[in-house]
Design an enzyme around this catalytic site. Structure first.
Site, short mmCIF file in Angstrom:
data_model
loop_
_atom_site.label_atom_id
_atom_site.label_comp_id
_atom_site.label_asym_id
_atom_site.label_seq_id
_atom_site.Cartn_x
_atom_site.Cartn_y
_atom_site.Cartn_z
N LYS A 67 0.85 -1.19 0.00
CA LYS A 67 0.00 0.00 0.00
C LYS A 67 0.88 1.23 0.00
O LYS A 67 1.90 1.28 0.68
CB LYS A 67 -0.92 0.02 1.22
CG LYS A 67 -1.82 1.27 1.26
CD LYS A 67 -2.87 1.17 2.36
CE LYS A 67 -2.27 1.34 3.74
NZ LYS A 67 -3.30 1.33 4.78
N ARG A 110 -10.49 -1.00 7.36
CA ARG A 110 -9.80 -2.03 8.15
C ARG A 110 -9.33 -1.49 9.48
O ARG A 110 -9.22 -2.22 10.47
CB ARG A 110 -8.67 -2.67 7.35
CG ARG A 110 -7.55 -1.78 6.82
CD ARG A 110 -6.51 -1.40 7.84
NE ARG A 110 -5.22 -1.10 7.27
CZ ARG A 110 -4.29 -0.41 7.90
NH1 ARG A 110 -4.53 0.12 9.09
NH2 ARG A 110 -3.11 -0.22 7.32
N GLN A 138 -11.93 8.41 9.49
CA GLN A 138 -11.59 7.33 10.42
C GLN A 138 -12.62 7.23 11.54
O GLN A 138 -12.97 6.14 11.99
CB GLN A 138 -10.19 7.56 11.00
CG GLN A 138 -9.07 7.56 10.00
CD GLN A 138 -8.62 6.17 9.59
OE1 GLN A 138 -9.09 5.16 10.13
NE2 GLN A 138 -7.70 6.09 8.66
N GLY A 224 -5.24 7.32 16.05
CA GLY A 224 -4.87 8.47 15.25
C GLY A 224 -3.39 8.64 15.01
O GLY A 224 -2.95 8.94 13.91
N SER A 298 -3.20 1.40 18.12
CA SER A 298 -2.92 0.88 16.79
C SER A 298 -2.14 1.89 15.97
O SER A 298 -2.43 3.09 16.01
CB SER A 298 -4.23 0.54 16.08
OG SER A 298 -4.00 0.21 14.73
#
Length: 317
Positions: A67, A110, A138, A224, A298
Site C-alpha cells: 500500500k 480495516r 476514520q 490516530g 494501533s
C-alpha cells in the site's frame, strides 16, 4: 487489465462485521509469525507537513502486495481528503499485479474493523455508550465497527471543529447499528466521562483528553497517531490502564508516540505490551475484571490491508 475496486465495491464485499473477522485472521497470522511485514517506509514531506508511507507485506502462500498512503493534513483547505492511498495486490506465484483497491477507504475500513476486534475482545459485554474524539473519515468507521460488536445506545462526539462533528452526526445517525441518540459533546472530557468505549481518531501532537476523566471499566481505541511526534493519550491514561494492547510491539516502539513516551517516562515497560493477535488466538488474556481500564493502541499494519483485500477479491469472484 488490472481490476480496480472502488470504496463502494469494497464496502459491499466486506460489510463491517465480516471486516472484523478478517482482522481477527490478520492479527493472529501476524502474532503467530506467519506474516512477513517489513517496517514501513516513511517519506516526510515537510513543506506540506505531510507524510507518504509505503507498506509492503507477504502472508504465505496467498497474500502479496503493498500500500502507498499519503497523509497531508492541510489538504482539506484545498477541498481534498487528508488521506490518499492505493493498495496493489500481486500474484505470489509470478509477482504480476492482480488488483488495485481504493486504499484510502480500505485503510479507514480495516482500521475501524481492528478497533471493532479490540472492542469485541476487551470492552465490557454490557458497554453501551461510545465517545468519539475526532470527526473525520476514520471516526466514521470507528463508529460503525464498535456498533457492530456492541449494542451501543448512546454516542457522544467531540471535534475541535464542531461543524465537522455535526456533519458526522447527521450523516451517521441510524446507519448500520448507530443509535438515534448521537450528539455533540461540549468538551472531550464531557464525552469521555460517560463513555464505556472511547475511540480517538485525530492527528493531534498532544493528548486529546484528560485521563482523570476516565471512569472504571472503560475501553479505549487510540488509532490516530502513527509517528513519534504524535500523541493522543496522556500520562494519566497510561497510569490507569491495566492492559495496553498494540497491533505490533515492534511497530509500536518506533511509531506509537504515546507508547514510546510512556516507556521513556517509566510508566510502562516494553514487556507490558500485549499484541492483539495474541489475545485473538487465546494465548494471552484480555479484560479480567469489569472495572479495568483497557487500551488498544494501533499504528496500522500491512497485514490488515492484505487480508482485507483478499476477502474483497474472494467475495467478488
Amino acid at each position: 487489465m488490472v481490476p480496480f475496486f472502488s470504496a463502494e465495491q469494497i464496502r459491499q464485499a466486506l460489510p463491517m462485521r465480516r471486516a472484523v473477522e478478517a482482522m481477527r485472521e490478520a492479527f493472529i497470522a501476524f502474532s503467530e509469525g506467519r506474516a512477513h511485514i517489513p517496517q514501513r517506509i516513511q517519506i516526510p514531506i515537510p513543506q506540506r507537513e505531510g507524510i507518504t508511507l509505503i507498506m509492503p507485506g507477504y502472508i504465505p502462500p496467498r497474500d502479496l502486495g503493498l500500500k502507498v498512503v499519503s497523509v497531508f493534513p492541510h489538504n482539506p483547505e484545498r477541498g481534498l481528503p487528508t488521506i490518499s492511498a492505493l493498495v496493489l495486490m500481486l500474484d505470489p506465484e509470478t509477482g504480476a499485479p492482480t488488483a488495485l483497491l481504493d486504499g484510502a477507504f480500505l485503510t479507514a475500513w480495516r482500521t475501524g474493523a481492528a478497533s471493532g476486534l479490540a472492542t469485541d475482545l476487551l470492552a465490557r459485554p454490557d458497554a453501551e455508550t461510545l465517545a468519539l474524539i475526532g470527526a473525520g473519515a476514520q471516526a466514521r468507521t470507528q463508529l460503525l465497527a464498535v456498533c457492530a460488536v456492541r449494542a451501543i445506545r448512546r454516542v457522544r462526539v467531540y471535534s475541535r471543529t464542531p461543524e465537522r462533528a455535526r456533519a458526522l452526526i447527521e450523516e451517521m445517525r441510524g446507519q448500520e447499528g448507530v443509535p438515534e441518540d448521537i450528539a455533540l459533546a461540549p468538551t472531550p472530557e464531557a464525552a469521555v466521562a460517560e463513555a464505556d468505549v472511547i475511540c480517538t481518531a485525530t492527528s493531534s501532537p498532544t493528548p486529546v483528553f484528560d485521563g482523570r476523566s476516565l471512569r472504571p471499566g472503560t475501553h479505549i481505541n487510540a488509532i490516530g497517531s502513527f509517528t513519534l511526534q504524535m500523541r493522543e493519550l496522556d500520562e494519566e491514561t497510561f497510569r490507569r490502564a491495566s492492559r495496553v494492547v498494540v497491533d505490533s510491539r515492534a511497530a509500536a516502539m518506533v511509531e506509537a508516540g504515546e507508547v514510546v513516551w510512556a516507556i521513556q517516562q517509566g510508566i510502562l515497560q516494553e514487556e507490558d505490551l500485549i499484541e492483539l493477535g495474541e489475545i485473538a488466538a487465546g494465548r494471552r488474556s484480555g479484560r479480567q475484571r469489569s472495572e479495568e481500564i483497557t487500551l488498544f493502541k494501533s499504528v496500522g499494519l500491512a497485514v490488515q490491508d492484505l487480508v482485507a483485500a483478499r476477502w474483497v477479491l474472494e467475495a467478488g469472484q
